[in-house]
Design an enzyme around this catalytic site. Structure first.
Site, PDB file in Angstrom:
ATOM      1  N   HIS A  38      -2.811  -0.422 -15.157  1.00  0.00           N
ATOM      2  CA  HIS A  38      -4.126   0.004 -14.639  1.00  0.00           C
ATOM      3  C   HIS A  38      -4.017   1.436 -14.133  1.00  0.00           C
ATOM      4  O   HIS A  38      -3.076   1.765 -13.425  1.00  0.00           O
ATOM      5  CB  HIS A  38      -4.560  -0.894 -13.469  1.00  0.00           C
ATOM      6  CG  HIS A  38      -5.084  -2.219 -13.924  1.00  0.00           C
ATOM      7  ND1 HIS A  38      -5.908  -2.994 -13.145  1.00  0.00           N
ATOM      8  CD2 HIS A  38      -4.914  -2.904 -15.074  1.00  0.00           C
ATOM      9  CE1 HIS A  38      -6.211  -4.109 -13.791  1.00  0.00           C
ATOM     10  NE2 HIS A  38      -5.614  -4.074 -14.963  1.00  0.00           N
ATOM     11  N   TYR A  70      -1.222   3.894  -3.055  1.00  0.00           N
ATOM     12  CA  TYR A  70      -1.480   2.662  -3.805  1.00  0.00           C
ATOM     13  C   TYR A  70      -0.483   2.495  -4.951  1.00  0.00           C
ATOM     14  O   TYR A  70       0.064   1.408  -5.151  1.00  0.00           O
ATOM     15  CB  TYR A  70      -2.922   2.660  -4.342  1.00  0.00           C
ATOM     16  CG  TYR A  70      -3.371   1.285  -4.766  1.00  0.00           C
ATOM     17  CD1 TYR A  70      -3.956   0.413  -3.853  1.00  0.00           C
ATOM     18  CD2 TYR A  70      -3.176   0.836  -6.060  1.00  0.00           C
ATOM     19  CE1 TYR A  70      -4.352  -0.858  -4.224  1.00  0.00           C
ATOM     20  CE2 TYR A  70      -3.565  -0.441  -6.452  1.00  0.00           C
ATOM     21  CZ  TYR A  70      -4.147  -1.279  -5.518  1.00  0.00           C
ATOM     22  OH  TYR A  70      -4.523  -2.541  -5.892  1.00  0.00           O
ATOM     23  N   LYS A 119       1.414  -4.466  -1.155  1.00  0.00           N
ATOM     24  CA  LYS A 119       2.708  -3.823  -0.912  1.00  0.00           C
ATOM     25  C   LYS A 119       3.888  -4.781  -0.710  1.00  0.00           C
ATOM     26  O   LYS A 119       5.046  -4.360  -0.808  1.00  0.00           O
ATOM     27  CB  LYS A 119       2.614  -2.913   0.335  1.00  0.00           C
ATOM     28  CG  LYS A 119       1.792  -1.674   0.119  1.00  0.00           C
ATOM     29  CD  LYS A 119       2.524  -0.675  -0.771  1.00  0.00           C
ATOM     30  CE  LYS A 119       1.644   0.449  -1.247  1.00  0.00           C
ATOM     31  NZ  LYS A 119       1.336   0.428  -2.672  1.00  0.00           N
ATOM     32  N   PRO A 157      -2.181  -8.432   2.546  1.00  0.00           N
ATOM     33  CA  PRO A 157      -2.088  -8.144   1.111  1.00  0.00           C
ATOM     34  C   PRO A 157      -3.052  -7.087   0.579  1.00  0.00           C
ATOM     35  O   PRO A 157      -2.999  -6.745  -0.591  1.00  0.00           O
ATOM     36  CB  PRO A 157      -2.360  -9.513   0.461  1.00  0.00           C
ATOM     37  CG  PRO A 157      -3.005 -10.339   1.507  1.00  0.00           C
ATOM     38  CD  PRO A 157      -2.610  -9.802   2.828  1.00  0.00           C
ATOM     39  N   TYR A 169     -12.374  -3.600  -5.082  1.00  0.00           N
ATOM     40  CA  TYR A 169     -12.301  -3.869  -3.641  1.00  0.00           C
ATOM     41  C   TYR A 169     -13.722  -3.707  -3.100  1.00  0.00           C
ATOM     42  O   TYR A 169     -14.247  -2.586  -3.064  1.00  0.00           O
ATOM     43  CB  TYR A 169     -11.370  -2.871  -2.954  1.00  0.00           C
ATOM     44  CG  TYR A 169      -9.901  -3.105  -3.235  1.00  0.00           C
ATOM     45  CD1 TYR A 169      -9.312  -2.694  -4.430  1.00  0.00           C
ATOM     46  CD2 TYR A 169      -9.097  -3.737  -2.287  1.00  0.00           C
ATOM     47  CE1 TYR A 169      -7.966  -2.923  -4.682  1.00  0.00           C
ATOM     48  CE2 TYR A 169      -7.751  -3.967  -2.528  1.00  0.00           C
ATOM     49  CZ  TYR A 169      -7.195  -3.555  -3.719  1.00  0.00           C
ATOM     50  OH  TYR A 169      -5.858  -3.784  -3.962  1.00  0.00           O
TER      51      TYR A 169
END
Ligand SMILES: Cc1cc2nc3c(=O)[nH]c(=O)nc-3n(C[C@H](O)[C@H](O)[C@H](O)COP(=O)(O)OP(=O)(O)OC[C@H]3O[C@@H](n4cnc5c(N)ncnc54)[C@H](O)[C@@H]3O)c2cc1C
Length: 385
Positions: free
Chosen positions: A72, A380, A292, A288, A196
């Protein structure tokens, strides 16, 4: 029995450590309380940082991940009736994430260890750790495993961290006033990338495991009984939180698994005591939201392998002595990022209008400033080693 490194726990941390040590010619034995089937089917993480992907590829266990994993190059932040893409390819060129289930990583590592003659002993729930500052050894059933060092890779609820005498560890922690209801469903993902979504009803995450399997999370009250969430209610709530932009329809299908996960931040310092070295969730937990936890476990065992390799080849203890300090730099970066993502995306209290305005303000900043978006993207996909 005798080995060089006694490893407690056959999660990602313990299995990868055993594999990486083997590549350096260092012998280990892994003791696991649960069955192989249980370990291979436990659905948890699924977002692999660039560095994690590199470690798996470089150590020869990435073949299936390269075939089945989904690279991604961005994520979407959805709020206020619009979606905003954080484009990794533009902000952090050459770095991306790969969606590949943790249980698939575990399967690949178990297969690699067993094919190389590695020893993993499953179904031993009574592991004990002894003489950690002298000549360490592990006990299980009626057996004793002597070793040079012990790696505590047995997760947050394991036996390794509690084996360290009281007063040695400093504990840093934070609880959050909500939990995540995680759902695995047999349905094609409704978008190509993770979404998100922040809204007044709460946070929702649209994720996936494969082209046929989707993964969703819903913010719910802490200690929420699972019975409160029949499948119809889950789909209705996911739709209410995700179908907030024009043209987006959530595909639904049979729910395969669901569970409630508490949100917690936790660090135990230092990550070592005598000849015991903690790695992964045994030493630290993150909520979560930042994806990570698994990635930190990989970073820890990568550092521990290098330190042990140096010790075995030169007799010098410098990198081993520095193990905790080395890991904690990355651990605290991930702690901050995970706390920040959590704080940014979850309404904390239903009547906290001020907190809501702050979140929207920061989301506006992240989605309009390249500098702010780059900070999110860099964290990220994972900081360089
Ligand atoms: C719902 C959920 C979603 C998540 N999503 C993500 C994500 O997207 N990205 C991410 O990076 N992280 C994520 N995480 C976190 C990630 O799953 C963990 O950080 C990761 O599993 C840590 O690996 P570990 O090997 O340290 O610990 P674990 O995976 O917990 O493995 C520990 C092993 O030790 C065994 N064990 C426990 N006690 C004993 C004992 N006494 N004796 C012997 N063996 C023992 C356990 O059975 C287990 O096999 C998620 C976690 C959850 C729960």
């Amino acid at each position: 029995m005798r080995t060089q490194v006694g490893i407690v726990g056959a999660g990602p941390a313990g299995l990868l450590l055993s594999h990486l040590l083997h590549l350096r010619g260092i012998d280990s034995v892994v003791l696991e309380s649960r069955s192989r089937e249980y370990c291979e089917s436990r659905v948890r993480a699924g977002v692999l940082e660039q560095g994690t992907v590199d470690v798996l590829n470089d150590s020869g266990v990435g073949e299936r991940m390269r075939r089945e994993g989904l690279p991604h190059h961005g994520i979407e932040l959805r709020y206020g009736g619009a979606g905003h893409r954080i484009a990794f390819e533009k902000l952090v060129p050459g770095r991306a994430i790969t969606v590949y289930g943790q249980q698939e990583v575990v399967k690949d590592l178990i297969a690699a260890r067993l094919a190389a003659g590695g020893k993993i002993i499953f179904d031993v729930p009574d592991v004990g750790l002894h003489d950690l500052t002298g000549s360490p050894y592990l006990t299980f059933q009626d057996q004793t495993l002597e070793c040079d060092v012990i790696a505590g890779c047995d997760g947050f609820h394991g036996v390794s961290r509690p084996s360290i005498p009281e007063g040695v560890l400093s504990i840093f922690e934070r609880d959050y006033p909500f939990a995540w209801l995680g759902v695995l469903a047999r349905v094609r993902p409704s978008a190509e990338e993770l979404i998100y979504a922040r809204g007044d009803r709460g946070f929702a995450l649209h994720s996936m495991r494969s082209p046929e399997i989707s993964r969703f999370y819903l913010q719910v009250p802490p200690d929420e009984p699972l019975e409160n969430w029949p499948d119809e209610r889950i789909w209705a709530e996911l739709k209410a939180r995700l179908e907030t932009v024009p043209g987006f329809t959530l595909a639904t299908g049979p729910i395969l698994e669901k569970g409630v996960t508490p949100m917690r931040s936790f660090v135990a310092e230092p990550m070592q005591y005598g000849r015991l070295y903690l790695a992964g969730d045994a030493a630290h937990i993150v909520p979560p939201t930042g994806a990570k936890g698994l990635n930190l476990a990989v970073a820890d065992v990568r550092a521990l392998t290098a330190a042990l390799g140096h010790w075995y080849s030169t007799g010098e203890t410098g990198p081993l002595d520095d193990y905790s300090r080395t890991c904690l730099r990355r651990v605290w970066r991930a702690q901050h990022f995970s706390w920040w993502m959590t704080t940014l995306l979850h309404p904390f209290e239903s009547d906290d209008a001020y907190g809501g305005r702050l979140q929207t303000s920061y989301l506006d900043y992240v989605t309009s400033s390249e500098a702010a978006a780059t900070t999110l993207a860099e964290n990220y996909v994972g900081m360089p080693w």
